[in-house]
Write a protein that holds these residues in place. Structure first.
Motif, PDB file in Angstrom:
ATOM      1  N   LYS A 147       0.795  -1.232   0.000  1.00  0.00           N
ATOM      2  CA  LYS A 147       0.000   0.000   0.000  1.00  0.00           C
ATOM      3  C   LYS A 147       0.824   1.278   0.000  1.00  0.00           C
ATOM      4  N   LYS A 148       2.141   1.150   0.177  1.00  0.00           N
ATOM      5  CA  LYS A 148       2.997   2.339   0.155  1.00  0.00           C
ATOM      6  C   LYS A 148       3.816   2.440  -1.131  1.00  0.00           C
ATOM      7  N   LEU A 149       3.544   1.568  -2.077  1.00  0.00           N
ATOM      8  CA  LEU A 149       4.262   1.612  -3.355  1.00  0.00           C
ATOM      9  C   LEU A 149       3.906   2.892  -4.107  1.00  0.00           C
ATOM     10  N   ASP A 150       4.913   3.618  -4.542  1.00  0.00           N
ATOM     11  CA  ASP A 150       4.692   4.896  -5.225  1.00  0.00           C
ATOM     12  C   ASP A 150       3.842   4.736  -6.483  1.00  0.00           C
ATOM     13  N   ILE A 151       4.083   3.682  -7.249  1.00  0.00           N
ATOM     14  CA  ILE A 151       3.366   3.520  -8.507  1.00  0.00           C
ATOM     15  C   ILE A 151       1.863   3.365  -8.275  1.00  0.00           C
ATOM     16  N   ILE A 152       1.484   2.701  -7.181  1.00  0.00           N
ATOM     17  CA  ILE A 152       0.067   2.527  -6.865  1.00  0.00           C
ATOM     18  C   ILE A 152      -0.522   3.818  -6.301  1.00  0.00           C
ATOM     19  N   LEU A 153       0.191   4.435  -5.368  1.00  0.00           N
ATOM     20  CA  LEU A 153      -0.283   5.681  -4.761  1.00  0.00           C
ATOM     21  C   LEU A 153      -0.432   6.786  -5.798  1.00  0.00           C
ATOM     22  N   ASN A 154       0.551   6.925  -6.670  1.00  0.00           N
ATOM     23  CA  ASN A 154       0.494   7.976  -7.699  1.00  0.00           C
ATOM     24  C   ASN A 154      -0.627   7.724  -8.694  1.00  0.00           C
ATOM     25  N   SER A 155      -0.850   6.461  -9.001  1.00  0.00           N
ATOM     26  CA  SER A 155      -1.916   6.120  -9.933  1.00  0.00           C
ATOM     27  C   SER A 155      -3.283   6.453  -9.347  1.00  0.00           C
ATOM     28  N   ILE A 156      -3.472   6.167  -8.066  1.00  0.00           N
ATOM     29  CA  ILE A 156      -4.747   6.471  -7.402  1.00  0.00           C
ATOM     30  C   ILE A 156      -4.979   7.981  -7.367  1.00  0.00           C
ATOM     31  N   LYS A 157      -3.928   8.740  -7.130  1.00  0.00           N
ATOM     32  CA  LYS A 157      -4.041  10.203  -7.090  1.00  0.00           C
ATOM     33  C   LYS A 157      -4.435  10.794  -8.441  1.00  0.00           C
ATOM     34  N   MET A 158      -4.037  10.117  -9.498  1.00  0.00           N
ATOM     35  CA  MET A 158      -4.325  10.617 -10.843  1.00  0.00           C
ATOM     36  C   MET A 158      -5.803  10.485 -11.213  1.00  0.00           C
ATOM     37  N   VAL A 159      -6.525   9.607 -10.529  1.00  0.00           N
ATOM     38  CA  VAL A 159      -7.944   9.403 -10.808  1.00  0.00           C
ATOM     39  C   VAL A 159      -8.739  10.470 -10.065  1.00  0.00           C
ATOM     40  N   LYS A 160      -9.317  11.387 -10.814  1.00  0.00           N
ATOM     41  CA  LYS A 160     -10.078  12.489 -10.207  1.00  0.00           C
ATOM     42  C   LYS A 160     -11.540  12.094 -10.017  1.00  0.00           C
ATOM     43  N   GLY A 161     -12.076  12.380  -8.845  1.00  0.00           N
ATOM     44  CA  GLY A 161     -13.480  12.106  -8.576  1.00  0.00           C
ATOM     45  C   GLY A 161     -13.791  10.625  -8.458  1.00  0.00           C
ATOM     46  N   ASP A 162     -15.060  10.297  -8.664  1.00  0.00           N
ATOM     47  CA  ASP A 162     -15.508   8.906  -8.543  1.00  0.00           C
ATOM     48  C   ASP A 162     -15.151   8.105  -9.799  1.00  0.00           C
ATOM     49  N   LEU A 163     -15.048   6.821  -9.632  1.00  0.00           N
ATOM     50  CA  LEU A 163     -14.765   5.933 -10.747  1.00  0.00           C
ATOM     51  C   LEU A 163     -15.992   5.872 -11.654  1.00  0.00           C
ATOM     52  N   ASN A 164     -15.813   6.239 -12.907  1.00  0.00           N
ATOM     53  CA  ASN A 164     -16.946   6.288 -13.838  1.00  0.00           C
ATOM     54  C   ASN A 164     -17.048   5.005 -14.662  1.00  0.00           C
ATOM     55  N   ILE A 165     -17.060   3.875 -13.971  1.00  0.00           N
ATOM     56  CA  ILE A 165     -17.179   2.576 -14.629  1.00  0.00           C
ATOM     57  C   ILE A 165     -18.275   1.803 -13.907  1.00  0.00           C
ATOM     58  N   SER A 166     -19.370   1.545 -14.614  1.00  0.00           N
ATOM     59  CA  SER A 166     -20.568   1.002 -13.975  1.00  0.00           C
ATOM     60  C   SER A 166     -20.406  -0.395 -13.406  1.00  0.00           C
ATOM     61  N   TRP A 167     -19.488  -1.195 -13.970  1.00  0.00           N
ATOM     62  CA  TRP A 167     -19.385  -2.588 -13.494  1.00  0.00           C
ATOM     63  C   TRP A 167     -18.356  -2.756 -12.372  1.00  0.00           C
ATOM     64  N   LEU A 168     -17.777  -1.653 -11.933  1.00  0.00           N
ATOM     65  CA  LEU A 168     -16.800  -1.698 -10.843  1.00  0.00           C
ATOM     66  C   LEU A 168     -17.118  -0.651  -9.786  1.00  0.00           C
ATOM     67  N   THR A 169     -16.790  -0.957  -8.545  1.00  0.00           N
ATOM     68  CA  THR A 169     -16.838   0.045  -7.480  1.00  0.00           C
ATOM     69  C   THR A 169     -15.467   0.060  -6.810  1.00  0.00           C
ATOM     70  N   VAL A 170     -15.073   1.201  -6.299  1.00  0.00           N
ATOM     71  CA  VAL A 170     -13.744   1.299  -5.690  1.00  0.00           C
ATOM     72  C   VAL A 170     -13.798   2.120  -4.412  1.00  0.00           C
ATOM     73  N   ASP A 171     -13.008   1.714  -3.431  1.00  0.00           N
ATOM     74  CA  ASP A 171     -12.824   2.454  -2.182  1.00  0.00           C
ATOM     75  C   ASP A 171     -11.352   2.836  -2.140  1.00  0.00           C
TER      76      ASP A 171
END
Length: 203
Positions: A147-171
């Motif tokens: 959970k502290k990997l930069d590649i994962i953290l940076n990728s999550i930060k790049m996603v603005k707002g809610d996930l706009n994909i109807s077949w997936l939910t994300v926390d």
């Protein structure tokens, strides 16, 4: 497992799309690659050539090798429904694609590598098979130690707002997502003419 390791920008220019993610080469050279660049006279493609190009485009977008893609087509053919749509659906069900769609990786290529290195769990169990097929209700989460990997953290930060994909939910806070249901064709935002792919394999 073998993967495409050639020039990624060349492939993106061939299809006129950022196949492997953002590519500055497309802005600088918005024409297909080749010895004479933008001045080369392009021959009219045959029907077979158009079908082949669409199949290759789909393969590169999802990062799937020919044998895997051919097997997915055979599986789609066995199932009831529209073969082309089922083929894309099967591609979307892959774990590496879902990790990318959830925003846990910047590209499908990066997602595949992260999955291979056991950075993700499916229903609490570590899975290192990128092609692992998900089912509705499956929960995909980042391992605690990852959970502290930069590649994962940076990728999550790049996603603005809610996930706009109807077949997936994300926390984002928990770094986990749920595969809710199978996607419909109009919910898959890829410029692929899957019917051409079906025609290619049906020759």
């Amino acid at each position: 497992m073998a993967r495409y390791t050639g020039a990624k920008s060349r492939i993106s220019r061939k299809f006129g799309e950022p196949i492997f993610g953002n590519d500055k080469a497309l802005a600088k050279k918005s024409y297909p690659p080749g010895q004479h660049g933008n001045f080369k006279r392009r021959a009219k493609q045959s029907e077979y050539g158009i079908q082949l190009q669409e199949k290759q485009k789909a393969k590169y977008l999802y990062g799937i090798l020919e044998k895997q893609f051919s097997n997915l087509f055979k599986e789609a053919l066995r199932r009831k429904g529209i073969t082309g749509e089922i083929l894309l659906q099967l591609c979307e069900l892959r774990l590496d694609n879902t990790v990318y769609r959830l925003g846990f990786a910047p590209t499908r290529r990066a997602a595949r590598q992260l999955v291979s290195h056991k950075h993700f769990l499916v229903n609490g169990i570590a899975v290192n098979i990128p092609s692992y097929t998900l089912k509705p209700g499956d929960i995909i989460s980042v391992r605690d130690r990852s959970k502290k990997l930069d590649i994962i953290l940076n990728s999550i930060k790049m996603v603005k707002g809610d996930l706009n994909i109807s077949w997936l939910t994300v926390d984002k806070a928990k770094m986990e997502g749920t595969f809710v249901n199978f996607p419909e064709r109009d919910e898959i935002d890829l410029t692929i003419n899957e019917q051409l792919v079906v025609e290619y394999y049906s020759r």
